[in-house]
Design an enzyme around this catalytic site. Structure first.
Site, PDB file in Angstrom:
ATOM      1  N   SER A   6       0.868  -1.169   0.000  1.00 28.94           N
ATOM      2  CA  SER A   6       0.000   0.000   0.000  1.00 28.94           C
ATOM      3  C   SER A   6       0.909   1.225   0.000  1.00 28.94           C
ATOM      4  CB  SER A   6      -0.883  -0.024   1.242  1.00 28.94           C
ATOM      5  OG  SER A   6      -1.878   0.969   1.132  1.00 28.94           O
ATOM      6  N   GLU A   7       0.725   2.119  -0.981  1.00 30.39           N
ATOM      7  CA  GLU A   7       1.736   3.161  -1.202  1.00 30.39           C
ATOM      8  C   GLU A   7       1.805   4.205  -0.082  1.00 30.39           C
ATOM      9  OE1 GLU A   7      -0.783   2.491  -3.289  1.00 30.39           O
ATOM     10  OE2 GLU A   7      -1.700   4.320  -4.093  1.00 30.39           O
ATOM     11  N   ASN A   8       0.839   4.190   0.840  1.00 33.23           N
ATOM     12  CA  ASN A   8       0.950   5.115   1.975  1.00 33.23           C
ATOM     13  C   ASN A   8       1.921   4.603   3.037  1.00 33.23           C
ATOM     14  OD1 ASN A   8      -1.117   3.119   2.350  1.00 33.23           O
ATOM     15  ND2 ASN A   8      -1.677   4.158   4.237  1.00 33.23           N
TER      16      ASN A   8
END
Lengths: 218, 230
Positions: free
Chosen positions: A46-48
């Site tokens: 998840s890119e966060n």
């Protein structure tokens, strides 16, 4: 019969390989996580800032500090890790993520994609989509073959602002699996009961059709 | 070296209208709630805010937007905020949309003394318009410039009096790179301890990057989309 969104997700899950690190976009792509074959080791990014996305939390156990890129509460798995946004995109840009699955408004036979902006209607920003399409080793688009009005979403040129150029490798739609080759769209598989003629009719650019086109096995 | 200040209003002393701020967080996760409230209570205006998102209508940066204190936003995703959309479409608010990874790296580069760098994201799209491009290893890249700010405002889980910080879970996000890129970095923390109480092996942000730190209070930690198992 055209596939529903779970059918599209199931077919995309067949593209997963043991040991893959995968980034799934919002919408149909997220559903792919539900169909990872038993015994296959796939880690979701998840890119966060999370590697190893677990299922949604149990009721009452949501943690405000633990969300996915769609801002939904999630959990970790055994072996998860957290990191900051620049390291997260170093992972993506550096080619360490094996597969990205995302939705699209339009995809061209050259692998261009538009997915983030409808001028005058929707201007929310590109988030991480431009970074993902520019850098992932393999990009699969999950989409319906046509838009709400029946217009082809697979075409020769995008009419909406681009997210990236020459980047999409494969499209899994409700009607077909299509590869993007140097000769353009190549029809690989059709949804159960869907004819090649219907796919040709609903695709906005020429299709390369080599011999008998098998049905998807889902 | 003691960097502790009393609270958010003391932390923002010296901030001026027209300055550039960085604000950490992803959505509402890991946002500096205390400092944002102090900004809303202040008369500061014409601010340029670099932040991945713009909060929701009545919380986070959304509250600053409602009071028209922001002149320009530099963000990657600004959905979930109707007032933002209204101000953007009416031209009251200037908006620079930047791909998320490029935004994070521009901030990190700003803190790391790298004035510019090449990335593939955005090449061939409107993001690349007017930018220098160059081919490396057979692939086109855009020249992107570093970002810095007069003040970086971040939130950490734990911090000590020397400004060493530890983040929690996905509340790290943009906070860690932004800590590096502020001329003055303000860190608010859920738990402030004396120097020596944090394990040096676990520090995410070394204290050199932080100029002011304070114990935050009354964290709401709102959840944007609470999703649970069926």
């Amino acid at each position: 019969m055209s596939l529903d969104k779970n059918g599209i997700a199931k077919r995309i899950a067949q593209e997963l390989q043991d040991g893959y690190y995968v980034n799934l976009g919002i919408g149909i792509p997220t559903l792919v996580a539900n169909y990872v074959p038993d015994g296959m080791d796939v880690v979701l990014q998840s890119e966060n800032g999370l590697l190893g996305i677990g299922p949604f939390p149990e009721k009452g156990k949501a943690d405000a500090d633990l969300i996915n890129a769609g801002k939904q509460t999630v959990t970790t798995i055994a072996g998860s890790s957290f990191f900051d946004s620049s390291l997260s995109f170093a992972m993506i840009r550096g080619g360490h993520i094996d597969l990205t699955v995302l939705g699209a408004f339009e995809v061209t036979d050259k692998g261009d994609i538009s997915s983030w902006k409808i001028p005058g209607k929707m201007v929310k920003g590109m988030g991480g989509a431009m970074d993902l399409v520019a850098a992932a080793k393999n990009i699969i688009v999950a989409t319906t073959h046509t838009d709400r009005n029946g217009n082809p979403k697979l075409k020769a040129a995008c009419s909406l602002p681009l997210t990236g150029v020459n980047c999409v490798k494969k499209i899994v739609s409700d009607l077909a699996v299509i590869e993007i080759t140097e000769k353009g769209f190549k029809l690989l598989e059709r949804a159960p009961g869907v004819s090649v003629e219907e796919i040709v009719e609903k695709t906005g650019a020429p299709l390369v059709i080599d011999g008998e086109i098998p049905e998807m096995q889902i | 070296m003691n960097k502790v200040v009393k609270d958010a209003s003391e932390a923002i002393k010296g901030m001026e209208s027209g300055q550039t701020l960085m604000l950490g967080g992803f959505g509402l996760c890991g946002i500096p709630e205390n400092t944002i409230k102090a900004l809303v209570a202040s008369e500061l205006k014409d601010l340029t805010c670099i932040s991945n998102n713009a909060g929701v209508d009545n919380f986070g940066l959304g509250a600053l937007l409602r009071k028209h204190q922001i002149k320009k936003m530099v963000s990657s995703y600004v959905g979930e905020n109707k007032e933002f959309e209204r101000q953007m479409l009416s031209g009251e608010l200037e908006v620079d949309l930047v791909p998320q990874g490029t935004l994070a790296e521009r901030i990190r580069a700003g803190g790391a003394g790298i004035p510019a760098f090449y990335v593939p994201a955005g090449y061939g799209t409107e993001v690349g318009e007017g930018k220098e491009s160059r081919e490396f290893n057979g692939k086109m890249h855009l020249l992107e410039h570093a970002l810095t700010a007069d003040f970086a405002v971040i939130k950490a889980w734990k911090g000590d009096a020397m400004g060493n910080l530890i983040f929690r879970e996905t509340a790290n996000n943009f906070n860690q790179p932004m800590a590096m890129a502020g001329k003055i970095t303000i860190a608010e923390v859920e738990e402030l301890v004396p120097a020596g109480e944090l394990d040096p092996n676990q520090i995410h942000t070394p204290g050199v990057f932080v100029q002011r730190i304070f114990q935050g209070v009354d964290y709401e930690k709102r959840i944007e989309f609470e999703t649970v198992r069926e």
